[in-house]
Write a protein that holds these residues in place. Structure first.
Motif, PDB file in Angstrom:
ATOM      1  N   GLY A  33       0.794  -1.232   0.013  1.00  0.00           N
ATOM      2  CA  GLY A  33       0.014  -0.088  -0.039  1.00  0.00           C
ATOM      3  C   GLY A  33       0.968   1.212   0.146  1.00  0.00           C
ATOM      4  O   GLY A  33       2.018   1.355  -0.385  1.00  0.00           O
ATOM      5  N   SER A  34       0.329   2.533   0.717  1.00  0.00           N
ATOM      6  CA  SER A  34       1.037   3.670   0.622  1.00  0.00           C
ATOM      7  C   SER A  34       0.194   4.602   1.542  1.00  0.00           C
ATOM      8  O   SER A  34      -0.903   4.360   1.799  1.00  0.00           O
ATOM      9  CB  SER A  34       0.903   4.069  -0.945  1.00  0.00           C
ATOM     10  OG  SER A  34      -0.371   4.628  -1.229  1.00  0.00           O
TER      11      SER A  34
ATOM     12  N   LYS B  75      -0.228  -4.083  -7.757  1.00  0.00           N
ATOM     13  CA  LYS B  75       0.259  -5.483  -8.298  1.00  0.00           C
ATOM     14  C   LYS B  75      -0.083  -6.560  -7.228  1.00  0.00           C
ATOM     15  O   LYS B  75       0.061  -7.483  -7.765  1.00  0.00           O
ATOM     16  CB  LYS B  75       1.696  -5.304  -8.664  1.00  0.00           C
ATOM     17  CG  LYS B  75       2.245  -4.206  -9.582  1.00  0.00           C
ATOM     18  CD  LYS B  75       1.681  -4.557 -11.022  1.00  0.00           C
ATOM     19  CE  LYS B  75       2.433  -3.686 -11.947  1.00  0.00           C
ATOM     20  NZ  LYS B  75       2.081  -2.107 -11.885  1.00  0.00           N
ATOM     21  N   SER B  76      -0.340  -6.040  -6.044  1.00  0.00           N
ATOM     22  CA  SER B  76      -0.681  -7.265  -5.192  1.00  0.00           C
ATOM     23  C   SER B  76      -1.635  -6.667  -4.128  1.00  0.00           C
ATOM     24  O   SER B  76      -1.749  -6.069  -3.112  1.00  0.00           O
ATOM     25  CB  SER B  76       0.488  -7.549  -4.150  1.00  0.00           C
ATOM     26  OG  SER B  76       1.655  -7.835  -4.816  1.00  0.00           O
TER      27      SER B  76
ATOM     28  N   ALA C  39     -10.065  -5.694  -1.019  1.00  0.00           N
ATOM     29  CA  ALA C  39      -9.144  -6.427  -1.726  1.00  0.00           C
ATOM     30  C   ALA C  39      -9.604  -7.077  -3.182  1.00  0.00           C
ATOM     31  O   ALA C  39      -8.917  -6.835  -4.120  1.00  0.00           O
ATOM     32  CB  ALA C  39      -8.470  -7.534  -0.774  1.00  0.00           C
ATOM     33  N   VAL C  40     -10.752  -7.283  -3.276  1.00  0.00           N
ATOM     34  CA  VAL C  40     -11.453  -7.855  -4.513  1.00  0.00           C
ATOM     35  C   VAL C  40     -11.368  -6.792  -5.202  1.00  0.00           C
ATOM     36  O   VAL C  40     -11.209  -6.884  -6.493  1.00  0.00           O
ATOM     37  CB  VAL C  40     -12.639  -8.415  -4.250  1.00  0.00           C
ATOM     38  CG1 VAL C  40     -13.426  -8.512  -5.261  1.00  0.00           C
ATOM     39  CG2 VAL C  40     -12.741  -9.925  -3.434  1.00  0.00           C
ATOM     40  N   TRP C  41     -11.717  -5.389  -5.095  1.00  0.00           N
ATOM     41  CA  TRP C  41     -11.953  -4.334  -5.843  1.00  0.00           C
ATOM     42  C   TRP C  41     -10.639  -3.888  -6.334  1.00  0.00           C
ATOM     43  O   TRP C  41     -10.475  -3.815  -7.364  1.00  0.00           O
ATOM     44  CB  TRP C  41     -12.311  -3.256  -5.026  1.00  0.00           C
ATOM     45  CG  TRP C  41     -12.649  -2.033  -5.906  1.00  0.00           C
ATOM     46  CD1 TRP C  41     -12.271  -0.533  -5.400  1.00  0.00           C
ATOM     47  CD2 TRP C  41     -13.437  -1.592  -6.921  1.00  0.00           C
ATOM     48  NE1 TRP C  41     -12.838   0.442  -6.079  1.00  0.00           N
ATOM     49  CE2 TRP C  41     -13.306  -0.244  -7.134  1.00  0.00           C
ATOM     50  CE3 TRP C  41     -14.168  -2.533  -7.799  1.00  0.00           C
ATOM     51  CZ2 TRP C  41     -13.919   0.159  -8.532  1.00  0.00           C
ATOM     52  CZ3 TRP C  41     -14.583  -1.991  -9.095  1.00  0.00           C
ATOM     53  CH2 TRP C  41     -14.686  -0.601  -9.470  1.00  0.00           C
ATOM     54  N   TYR C  42      -9.538  -3.925  -5.765  1.00  0.00           N
ATOM     55  CA  TYR C  42      -8.210  -3.631  -6.016  1.00  0.00           C
ATOM     56  C   TYR C  42      -7.696  -4.609  -7.021  1.00  0.00           C
ATOM     57  O   TYR C  42      -6.953  -4.425  -7.918  1.00  0.00           O
ATOM     58  CB  TYR C  42      -6.937  -3.849  -4.992  1.00  0.00           C
ATOM     59  CG  TYR C  42      -6.905  -2.236  -4.458  1.00  0.00           C
ATOM     60  CD1 TYR C  42      -7.817  -1.443  -4.637  1.00  0.00           C
ATOM     61  CD2 TYR C  42      -5.517  -1.922  -3.733  1.00  0.00           C
ATOM     62  CE1 TYR C  42      -7.563  -0.109  -4.075  1.00  0.00           C
ATOM     63  CE2 TYR C  42      -5.322  -0.642  -3.287  1.00  0.00           C
ATOM     64  CZ  TYR C  42      -6.344   0.242  -3.450  1.00  0.00           C
ATOM     65  OH  TYR C  42      -6.008   1.711  -2.897  1.00  0.00           O
TER      66      TYR C  42
ATOM     67  N   LEU D  34      -9.810  -3.815 -10.346  1.00  0.00           N
ATOM     68  CA  LEU D  34      -9.302  -2.202 -10.778  1.00  0.00           C
ATOM     69  C   LEU D  34      -8.423  -2.117 -11.955  1.00  0.00           C
ATOM     70  O   LEU D  34      -8.759  -1.649 -12.906  1.00  0.00           O
ATOM     71  CB  LEU D  34      -9.093  -1.484  -9.564  1.00  0.00           C
ATOM     72  CG  LEU D  34     -10.091  -0.682  -8.998  1.00  0.00           C
ATOM     73  CD1 LEU D  34      -9.692  -0.091  -7.755  1.00  0.00           C
ATOM     74  CD2 LEU D  34     -10.622   0.182  -9.715  1.00  0.00           C
ATOM     75  N   PRO D  35      -7.352  -2.860 -11.912  1.00  0.00           N
ATOM     76  CA  PRO D  35      -6.406  -2.708 -13.048  1.00  0.00           C
ATOM     77  C   PRO D  35      -6.928  -3.362 -14.316  1.00  0.00           C
ATOM     78  O   PRO D  35      -6.370  -2.840 -15.441  1.00  0.00           O
ATOM     79  CB  PRO D  35      -4.962  -3.755 -12.699  1.00  0.00           C
ATOM     80  CG  PRO D  35      -5.425  -3.900 -11.220  1.00  0.00           C
ATOM     81  CD  PRO D  35      -6.762  -3.862 -10.838  1.00  0.00           C
TER      82      PRO D  35
END
Length: 282
Positions: A65-66, A167-168, A218-221, A224-225
């Motif tokens: 994350g960030s 990416k993760s 987490a499923v959304w991330y 999303l890409p």
């Protein structure tokens, strides 16, 4: 179909957050600060456990994350909880995701995406349906509640845009929640100093944090890409209709003509925009 399924699961999770928040906060079983603190903390703990359980050796995984993602997540969570003290589940979700739509759409256009005429028509229809719902009248929402929910939507849009580069997904979602943990514990302490939450309120907060938020995000991330900025923003406008149905079934909120017409307009607008976007790609 894989991406469609992931996106659908994420939308249901988002709607569940709206219903769970309204269940907890409308019944005075927990205050907004404690609810937000428990929600973020339970999400952080579950995701941390899942990330460490999935490691292949004995070392701890690095924090993903960030700080930008964590700031957007926290801003969304606190504004969301306070707003749900003042608005209903269905109406709150409508305001939230209309704000998400407009924020993400504006960013997409700034980055060079150019929706076609039919896409604009669908987006315009969905936004017009929202405007009809919140237009001053007997069932119009609290102005402060609507403003806070719009702020929550802008913060969520930022969180979604940051997640397009993930990416993760599981590691990044866990990292964002863990970075929020100190502030989550502070909110919990402030809330407990004012009042003691009941068992149902704590349960709703844990379900929202660990399942609907932690796993749902987490499923959304993960999805999303593979979605364009415009598609990612538009598809989230389906959440209000799902949340409204949950509010009717679980909270005994009335099915008003205004809510029914607005939901139909939003779903129709989203369907038209997605159809037009797919045709433009081909």
């Amino acid at each position: 179909m894989h991406i469609v399924l992931l996106t659908a699961i994420a939308m249901v999770a988002f709607a569940a957050n709206s219903v769970l928040a309204r269940l907890a906060l409308s019944s005075d079983s927990i205050d907004a600060l404690s609810y937000t603190g428990i929600r973020l903390a339970s999400g952080a703990l579950l995701l941390f456990a899942m990330v460490q359980f999935s490691r292949r050796n004995g070392s701890l995984r690095p924090l993903g994350g960030s700080w930008a993602g964590a700031a957007a997540l926290f801003s969304y969570a606190i504004a969301f909880s306070v707003a749900y003290l003042m608005v209903g589940a269905g109406m709150g979700a409508l305001i939230l995701f209309a704000s998400v739509q407009m924020s993400m759409l504006g960013w997409a256009i700034a980055k060079g995406d150019r929706p076609g005429a039919l896409e604009w028509l669908g987006i315009g229809l969905a936004i017009a349906a929202l405007a009809y719902l919140v237009f001053p009248g007997l069932t119009a929402p609290s102005p402060l509640g609507a403003l806070l929910m719009a702020i929550a939507g802008a913060a969520w849009a930022a969180y979604s845009l940051i997640g397009r580069g993930s990416k993760s997904p599981l590691i990044d979602t866990a990292g964002n929640f863990i970075r929020c943990l100190p502030l989550a514990l502070l909110l919990l302490a402030l809330g407990l100093a004012a009042a003691t939450p009941s068992a149902p309120g704590i349960l709703y907060a844990v379900l929202s944090g660990a399942i609907a938020s932690g796993l749902g995000y987490a499923v959304w991330y993960l999805a999303l890409p593979r979605l364009s900025r415009i598609t990612a923003s538009t598809v989230q406008l389906t959440v209000p209709a799902i949340a409204a149905l949950g509010g009717v079934l679980l909270l005994a909120e009335p099915i008003t003509l205004r809510l029914a017409l607005a939901s139909a307009g939003i779903l129709g607008g989203v369907a038209l925009a997605l159809f037009a976007a797919e045709r433009r790609k081909r």
